[in-house]
Structure formats: C-alpha cells, structure tokens
Design an enzyme around this catalytic site. Structure first.
Site: not given
Ligand code: SAH
Length: 256
Positions: A35, A58, A169
């Site tokens: 991803d 994306k 998100m």
């Molecule tokens: N499975 C992922 C979350 C997926 S949803 C996890 O456990 O982290 C996607 C959201 O994760 C983004 O919209 C943001 O809110 C957050 N996110 C993931 N990586 C990030 C990063 N490096 N910095 C800030 N937000 C992050």
C-alpha cells in the site's frame, strides 16, 4: 502446490519499526503487494529484496486497485505456488481491511498468516511525544475512524467517556468529528494534536484545542495521512518534546 499469503503490518513508516518477523517474511517473499501508506523509506527497502513488487495503493492520476482486485490477485498468486506478502501500513487489523482480506483467503482455502504491525494509532503519537495513556489523565483510549462506513458511533458515550480519543482517517471529516464531540458535551478546551506523516522525517505536529482545531487545521493546511489525538495527554508533549530524539532533533524537521 498452493503457496501462502502473509498479511503483514509494516508499522507507521520508520523501517526500524518493522517487526523481525515482518522483515523475515519480506525477505522470503516471491511477490509483495504493498500500500501507499507504508511510506517512502519502507518502499525503498523493498527495492533491495528479491521479490517482485506490486503497488496496489492509491496514486493521484493512476488507477488504484480495488479491494476485490487485490483479493483476487492474492489468491491467484498463492495458487501459482508463490509466497505472497500483503504489506499494509501500521497493523493490518487496525482499520486496515486486513480482516476482509483474511476472510477472502479463508473462503478460498488459501493458507495465510497474520503478522501484526505497530499501529500508527499508538506509535505516531509516541514519536511526537504524546503517550496515549498516563496515570494522571484519562483511564481509557478509544480508536475511531473518521470515515465510518455505516454511521454507528455513539458520540454521546464517546464525549462522556473520559478517554483519550485517537482518530485515524480523520482529516477530511475533522469538522464533523469536532462538532459531534462539542455538541455532546466534550470540553472545548480539550487539547488536540494533529500529527501528519508521523514516524517519518517529514513529520509535522499541529497543536490546538477542540474549540479552535478546525480553524487551525485549515490555516496550517493539514493533510492526510495524519493521526489526531484528542485528550489531556496532548499536554505532555510540551514536557517531553525537547529531549525526545526519536527522529533525531525533530523539532527542526517538523518546522515548529
Ligand atoms: N492499519 C493502519 C491504519 C490504516 S487507516 C495502522 O494500524 O496504522 C489509515 C490512517 O492511518 C491514515 O488516514 C492516518 O490516520 C493513519 N496513519 C497511518 N500511518 C500514518 C503516519 N505515518 N502518520 C500519520 N498517520 C498515519
């Protein structure tokens, strides 16, 4: 012989936060479906491996692979006998659709393993100097998605809970989230941290409170991906940031 699929969490962006197991299976993989959220540095690391790389994330202007296409591709590759790694940002089961992918594999009789990752919901605040719990503050943490698929969140319960609220998100619906919390009685002075691109050298932290966060976020041009932390624990950053060295001297890196 059928191969195997590993649904792997890549952590929040810093390659040092990949688990030992994640690195092990990445090295063994024939194909890696990744991803966009895994971040530039981990993408770079993937290029040094033997696996064929497939970007299923994306990209502006490019076709984004749909969930069912990703599912079908995993099954097809596994049936060709391949070791497939499905690499996802953070932890695959925290708002990551890993559950849906696992369901699909089970339904099609494909052996798989889950390799949990360090979720951004915890690590991104940590790298920004915000412990999501602290004995002096709220006794609970709630992770919410800012993009509910079906609207079922009990905002009143959430506003009254005395919990640190961590929103994933959440950038595009920030206004709605803040409105719901304020309408349901959450203290308008509750501190808010928005952490963009956390755990990377491009991290930026924007501090505000519930009352003014919408204006501040607009003024600062806050963009996804970002983790939003709502709660008194945000105040701890002031005490910790000066000596916190997770990203080197990141006070400079983030420009504030
Ligand atoms: N499975 C992922 C979350 C997926 S949803 C996890 O456990 O982290 C996607 C959201 O994760 C983004 O919209 C943001 O809110 C957050 N996110 C993931 N990586 C990030 C990063 N490096 N910095 C800030 N937000 C992050």
């Amino acid at each position: 012989m059928t191969g195997k699929v590993y649904i792997v969490g890549a952590g929040p962006g810093d390659p040092d936060l990949l688990t030992v197991k994640a690195l092990k299976v990445l090295r063994e993989a024939d194909v890696i479906l990744y991803d966009e959220l895994i971040g530039d540095e981990i993408r770079e690391l993937l290029r040094s491996l033997k696996a064929e790389l497939v970007d299923v994330g994306k990209r502006a202007g490019k076709h984004k692979m749909k969930q069912n296409e990703i599912n079908e591709l995993m099954v097809k590759l596994a049936r060709e006998g391949k070791i497939v790694v499905r690499l996802k940002g953070g932890d695959p089961f925290v708002f990551g659709r890993g559950g849906e992918e696992a369901e699909y594999l089970a339904k099609h009789g494909i052996p798989f393993e889950i390799v949990p990752g360090i979720t951004s919901a915890i690590a991104v605040p940590a790298y920004a100097g915000i412990p999501i719990t602290h004995r002096e503050f709220d006794p609970a943490v709630v992770f919410i998605t800012g993009r509910e698929w079906k609207e079922r969140l009990n905002w009143k319960a959430l506003a009254e809970l005395n919990a640190t609220i961590v929103v994933l998100m959440g950038v595009s619906n920030l206004e709605k989230i803040v409105k719901k919390l304020l309408e349901n009685g959450k203290n308008p002075k509750t501190p808010v941290a928005i952490i963009e691109r956390g755990c990377t050298l491009r991290q930026r932290v924007v501090i505000s409170n519930l009352e003014n966060v919408v204006d501040v976020a607009r003024r600062e041009g806050v963009k996804a991906p970002a983790v939003i932390v709502i709660g008194d624990v945000v105040r701890l950053r002031e005490k910790l940031a000066k000596f916190l060295q997770n990203l080197g001297n990141f006070d400079h890196a983030e420009g504030n």
